[in-house]
Design an enzyme around this catalytic site. Structure first.
Site: not given
Length: 313
Positions: A64, A141, A161
């Site tokens: 995300q 990340h 996302r």
């Protein structure tokens, strides 16, 4: 506001754990608890600028990215989301992904998200307890399985996302591409010793994050000029009339907080709004004379210093 105790709200997540252990209470219906949100009790004023969480992972989270303030406001959100993690525990081989292995242009990033090959571009790193990871807004990340993290962040749920192979939830491709910095990122910050008691973990324009260690049976004053959170890692203390023990947090603002440390000492995380960088007077030892038995509002200035953390503007 005065010093507030906090309540802990359990948030169900498909990647969570059945038993949060010492950090929370297991849900009675067997749900998986992925996040514990700390919320101040008895507060009726403006919402907090910061959000303190504990994350507990039994499976990997989605890949995300969070927007910065500028992009968040362009789509009608109040602000973006910059965050930092402190690792409470990690199973052997636990990993997080922070940034990409190499820079991708925007069209390349969109293509990699659409076809799922973004997974091959993630820079995964092994982590252990007490590691500190900074996630500026725009950093792609992911968090792996087997971790318990304390997270301090801007108080925002703005999350886009990119990849979710474990759970198959909808992706936010266009927003993610617009918000992301498709490039490598600094992985782990080295704490900087401020004093015998204080270690600076992260300093940004949004918050300052410190680890504080206090000796047994000592007395201190925490100067909470701006919104300030204390999260106990170990030991015990009385903080402004509230008991601190492992997994307990308090929050204060515009207050001087008396801290009386218990017989086992105190290790805690402190997070406070970071407009001016680390505070020179956030922590001071109390004297023993009658005139210094309680701490009082200080009138000095904050220390204008910030460690460069490569946060995009």
């Amino acid at each position: 506001m005065p010093v507030h105790a906090t309540s802990v709200r359990s948030i169900e997540k498909p990647w969570g754990v059945a038993d949060p252990g010492p950090w929370g209470t297991a849900a009675p219906h067997g749900a998986l608890i992925g996040e514990l949100w700390f919320e101040r009790l008895g507060a009726r004023d403006a919402p907090s600028s910061l959000l303190l969480k504990v994350l507990l992972t039994n499976k990997a989270l989605s890949v995300q990215v969070h927007p910065d303030d500028g992009y968040a406001r362009s789509i009608g959100l109040a602000h973006g989301k910059t965050e930092a993690w402190y690792v409470l525990s990690a199973v052997a081989g636990a990993q997080v992904a922070v940034g990409l292995k190499a820079r991708l242009k925007r069209a390349e990033l969109r293509s990699a998200i659409v076809d799922g090959s973004i997974a091959e571009h993630l820079a995964w790193r092994s982590i252990v307890a007490d590691d500190v990871i900074f996630i500026p807004a725009g950093t792609i990340h992911a968090i792996g399985a087997g971790l318990v993290l304390v997270e301090i962040q801007q108080n925002s749920n703005a999350t886009f996302r990119i990849l979710d192979p474990e759970h198959g939830r909808p992706l936010d491709i266009e927003h993610a591409v617009a918000a992301a910095h498709g490039e490598p990122a600094e992985f782990q910050l080295r704490p900087e010793r401020i004093s015998d008691e204080r270690s600076l973990l992260v300093s940004t324009k949004h918050f300052v994050f410190e680890r504080i260690e206090l000796s047994p049976d000592s007395s201190w004053c925490v100067q909470a000029d701006l919104e300030t959170w204390l999260f106990c890692l170990s030991g015990s203390a009385d903080a402004g009339g509230h008991s601190l023990s492992a997994g307990v947090a308090v929050v204060a603002e515009a207050a001087a907080v008396d801290v009386r440390v218990g017989p086992d000492g105190l290790a805690c995380l402190a997070a406070y709004s970071g407009r001016d960088g680390p505070s020179a007077q956030v922590l001071s030892r109390r004297g023993t004379g009658p005139a210094t038995r309680r701490c009082h509002r200080a009138t000095g200035t904050r220390m204008f210093r910030r460690i460069e953390t490569h946060e995009p503007s």
